[in-house]
Enzyme design. Structure first.
Site, mmCIF file in Angstrom:
data_model
loop_
_atom_site.group_PDB
_atom_site.id
_atom_site.type_symbol
_atom_site.label_atom_id
_atom_site.label_comp_id
_atom_site.label_asym_id
_atom_site.label_seq_id
_atom_site.Cartn_x
_atom_site.Cartn_y
_atom_site.Cartn_z
ATOM 1 N N GLY A 1 31.860 45.610 34.522
ATOM 2 C CA GLY A 1 32.571 44.714 33.618
ATOM 3 C C GLY A 1 32.127 43.261 33.755
ATOM 4 O O GLY A 1 32.200 42.491 32.797
ATOM 5 N N LEU B 1 35.819 45.717 36.143
ATOM 6 C CA LEU B 1 37.212 46.098 35.925
ATOM 7 C C LEU B 1 37.902 46.334 37.259
ATOM 8 O O LEU B 1 37.293 46.867 38.199
ATOM 9 C CB LEU B 1 37.272 47.372 35.079
ATOM 10 C CG LEU B 1 36.536 47.315 33.742
ATOM 11 C CD1 LEU B 1 36.862 48.535 32.907
ATOM 12 C CD2 LEU B 1 36.870 46.035 32.981
ATOM 13 N N ASN C 1 26.630 49.631 36.361
ATOM 14 C CA ASN C 1 26.445 50.662 37.396
ATOM 15 C C ASN C 1 27.395 51.857 37.234
ATOM 16 O O ASN C 1 27.563 52.663 38.150
ATOM 17 C CB ASN C 1 26.656 50.040 38.780
ATOM 18 C CG ASN C 1 28.080 49.511 38.964
ATOM 19 O OD1 ASN C 1 28.774 49.244 37.998
ATOM 20 N ND2 ASN C 1 28.510 49.378 40.199
ATOM 21 N N GLU C 2 28.030 51.994 36.055
ATOM 22 C CA GLU C 2 29.089 52.994 35.885
ATOM 23 C C GLU C 2 28.679 54.397 36.325
ATOM 24 O O GLU C 2 29.435 55.083 37.004
ATOM 25 C CB GLU C 2 29.577 53.032 34.422
ATOM 26 C CG GLU C 2 30.512 51.904 34.039
ATOM 27 C CD GLU C 2 29.810 50.589 33.756
ATOM 28 O OE1 GLU C 2 28.579 50.515 33.945
ATOM 29 O OE2 GLU C 2 30.493 49.636 33.358
HETATM 30 C C1 LIG Z 1 31.936 57.878 26.180
HETATM 31 C C2 LIG Z 1 33.357 57.733 26.517
HETATM 32 C C3 LIG Z 1 33.626 56.661 27.484
HETATM 33 C C4 LIG Z 1 35.062 56.374 27.535
HETATM 34 C C5 LIG Z 1 35.452 55.419 28.616
HETATM 35 C C6 LIG Z 1 35.525 56.061 29.905
HETATM 36 C C7 LIG Z 1 35.520 55.539 31.135
HETATM 37 C C8 LIG Z 1 35.856 54.254 31.573
HETATM 38 C C9 LIG Z 1 34.744 53.321 31.726
HETATM 39 C C10 LIG Z 1 35.189 52.372 32.694
HETATM 40 C C11 LIG Z 1 34.259 51.262 32.852
HETATM 41 C C12 LIG Z 1 34.325 50.582 33.972
HETATM 42 C C13 LIG Z 1 33.545 49.403 34.216
HETATM 43 C C14 LIG Z 1 33.892 48.726 35.527
HETATM 44 O O1 LIG Z 1 33.833 47.541 35.572
HETATM 45 S S1 LIG Z 1 34.356 49.679 36.868
HETATM 46 C C15 LIG Z 1 34.268 48.584 38.265
HETATM 47 C C16 LIG Z 1 32.903 48.652 38.848
HETATM 48 N N1 LIG Z 1 32.726 47.642 39.870
HETATM 49 C C17 LIG Z 1 31.978 47.826 40.924
HETATM 50 O O2 LIG Z 1 31.375 48.849 41.130
HETATM 51 C C18 LIG Z 1 31.920 46.695 41.906
HETATM 52 C C19 LIG Z 1 32.577 47.040 43.180
HETATM 53 N N2 LIG Z 1 32.563 45.926 44.100
HETATM 54 C C20 LIG Z 1 31.476 45.545 44.781
HETATM 55 O O3 LIG Z 1 30.409 46.072 44.662
HETATM 56 C C21 LIG Z 1 31.665 44.393 45.725
HETATM 57 O O4 LIG Z 1 33.038 44.184 45.911
HETATM 58 C C22 LIG Z 1 31.017 43.087 45.271
HETATM 59 C C23 LIG Z 1 31.425 42.705 43.857
HETATM 60 C C24 LIG Z 1 29.490 43.168 45.376
HETATM 61 C C25 LIG Z 1 31.487 41.934 46.228
HETATM 62 O O5 LIG Z 1 31.236 42.278 47.564
HETATM 63 P P1 LIG Z 1 31.989 41.522 48.737
HETATM 64 O O6 LIG Z 1 31.997 40.073 48.482
HETATM 65 O O7 LIG Z 1 31.387 42.027 49.993
HETATM 66 O O8 LIG Z 1 33.510 41.951 48.591
HETATM 67 P P2 LIG Z 1 34.180 43.342 49.043
HETATM 68 O O9 LIG Z 1 33.367 44.474 48.592
HETATM 69 O O10 LIG Z 1 34.491 43.250 50.503
HETATM 70 O O11 LIG Z 1 35.509 43.317 48.195
HETATM 71 C C26 LIG Z 1 36.610 42.482 48.529
HETATM 72 C C27 LIG Z 1 37.886 43.215 48.137
HETATM 73 O O12 LIG Z 1 37.886 43.423 46.740
HETATM 74 C C28 LIG Z 1 38.047 44.833 46.440
HETATM 75 N N3 LIG Z 1 37.276 45.139 45.235
HETATM 76 C C29 LIG Z 1 35.978 44.960 45.005
HETATM 77 N N4 LIG Z 1 35.643 45.314 43.767
HETATM 78 C C30 LIG Z 1 36.775 45.764 43.181
HETATM 79 C C31 LIG Z 1 37.083 46.276 41.880
HETATM 80 N N5 LIG Z 1 36.174 46.391 40.910
HETATM 81 N N6 LIG Z 1 38.338 46.628 41.613
HETATM 82 C C32 LIG Z 1 39.312 46.506 42.561
HETATM 83 N N7 LIG Z 1 39.078 46.024 43.815
HETATM 84 C C33 LIG Z 1 37.821 45.658 44.109
HETATM 85 C C34 LIG Z 1 37.499 45.510 47.666
HETATM 86 O O13 LIG Z 1 38.015 46.799 47.777
HETATM 87 C C35 LIG Z 1 37.981 44.588 48.777
HETATM 88 O O14 LIG Z 1 39.358 44.871 48.973
HETATM 89 P P3 LIG Z 1 40.045 44.629 50.407
HETATM 90 O O15 LIG Z 1 40.009 43.142 50.610
HETATM 91 O O16 LIG Z 1 41.416 45.185 50.243
HETATM 92 O O17 LIG Z 1 39.225 45.366 51.414
#
Ligand SMILES: CCCCC/C=C\CCC/C=C/CC(=O)SCCNC(=O)CCNC(=O)[C@H](O)C(C)(C)COP(=O)(O)OP(=O)(O)OC[C@H]1O[C@@H](n2cnc3c(N)ncnc32)[C@H](O)[C@@H]1OP(=O)(O)O
Length: 292
Positions: free
Chosen positions: A145, A100, A168-169
């Site tokens: 996600g 997400l 990994n939430e």
């Molecule tokens: C019981 C009741 C429950 C009720 C519900 C409650 C709660 C809500 C539940 C919510 C569920 C959420 C699920 C999700 O999906 S949360 C998102 C989790 N994602 C992650 O942890 C992944 C994070 N990202 C990474 O680990 C890495 O980016 C990568 C995917 C391994 C890729 O690495 P790499 O190629 O080195 O790229 P960068 O890390 O340099 O990223 C480039 C760029 O993109 C931005 N970014 C990365 N991921 C996200 C993201 N998920 N969302 C927004 N932006 C992201 C990162 O910050 C970089 O930005 P800049 O270029 O500006 O530096």
């Protein structure tokens, strides 16, 4: 792989929009503006009728409302066109989907937050209960996600060994909602799901293969697509209605959970994600990603 224009026209509103705009603008100016890239591409193979659906939101295919909405429209279009199958993959060379879009959940106004979550719910339901066979060709990292999208397909082929996948939430201080848990449990069973989710562990492709989180590991995207096509081809002689009803029956728990709990699930999300502590955590996590 050929794009069936008729199918694409009915599938991608964006495609119609850009064609219309560019041809009308050409009358008035020399240089038509470059049309925006669709967030999700779809190519339907004429012979097999199988669609390759490619997430295309650089840099990491984080799932925001417009992308989810586009994906949902494509799935609905495939349903309407009685698709023979769908392969979900990414245009990135290293990331399937980063999950997400955290920006959608950070300091967001309530109406946007709510639209984001309801779009996620309905897109997930469309994918999870789709009548046609679905395969995730996971050609890069698939956290959270990204893992959910993969789990919602019927078969997972992952490029290895260096990419990772998992829910990994908990590592982020957030909670995977019950339907994320059902998807993981569908695939891994109760015990492994509890172990994986409580630790928020990410698995390398070889680890995921050993555990059964993915079904096959290959060395590149082309191989992943070939394996995905092979999986789908085995259904060619299975009557589609029998297949669809069986899939719905096997997936009944998840489908019913979502149908019965959409509003409560939205409320739980809103309550949790708007907490100050959670917002602070998301902010710190985003900062750590940007600092890398
Ligand atoms: C019981 C009741 C429950 C009720 C519900 C409650 C709660 C809500 C539940 C919510 C569920 C959420 C699920 C999700 O999906 S949360 C998102 C989790 N994602 C992650 O942890 C992944 C994070 N990202 C990474 O680990 C890495 O980016 C990568 C995917 C391994 C890729 O690495 P790499 O190629 O080195 O790229 P960068 O890390 O340099 O990223 C480039 C760029 O993109 C931005 N970014 C990365 N991921 C996200 C993201 N998920 N969302 C927004 N932006 C992201 C990162 O910050 C970089 O930005 P800049 O270029 O500006 O530096």
């Amino acid at each position: 792989m050929a794009v069936v224009f008729r199918t694409c026209k009915s599938l991608s509103k964006n495609a119609i929009f850009t064609r219309g705009i560019s041809s009308s603008l050409r009358l008035h100016s020399q240089k038509p503006p470059t049309p925006p890239e669709p967030l999700v591409n779809v190519d339907v193979d004429d012979k097999s009728g199988v669609a390759v659906v490619t997430l295309n939101r650089p840099p990491v295919n984080s799932l925001n409302t417009p992308l989810l909405s586009e994906l949902k429209n494509i799935i609905k279009g495939l349903e309407d066109n009685k698709s023979r199958g769908m392969i979900l993959t990414s245009s990135s060379e290293t990331v399937f989907s980063a999950g997400l879009d955290l920006m959608e959940m950070y300091n967001a106004p309530k109406d946007k937050l709510s639209a984001f979550w309801t779009t996620l719910q309905s897109t997930w339901l469309a994918l999870y209960r789709s009548s046609f066979p679905t395969v995730a060709a996971i050609n890069g990292h698939a956290p959270a996600g990204g893992c959910l999208l993969s789990l919602s397909c019927e078969y997972r082929v992952m490029v290895g060994p260096k990419f990772s996948i998992g829910l990994n939430e908990t590592q982020l201080g957030i909670v995977a909602p019950p339907w994320f848990v059902i998807c993981m449990r569908d695939v891994l069973g109760h015990r492994q799901t509890e172990m994986a989710l409580t630790s928020g562990r990410m698995f390398s492709a070889p680890e995921a293969l050993k555990l059964g989180l993915i079904d096959a590991m290959v060395t590149n995207k082309a191989e992943a697509i070939t394996e995905a096509q092979k999986f789908i081809a085995q259904f060619a002689k299975i009557p589609p209605l029998a297949r669809k009803l069986t899939k719905e029956s096997v997936r009944q728990e998840g489908i019913k959970y979502m149908e019965d709990n959409m509003i409560d699930d939205l409320q739980m999300f809103m309550d949790l994600v708007t907490q100050e502590k959670i917002q602070k955590g998301i902010g710190l996590y985003l900062a750590s990603l940007k600092k890398k």
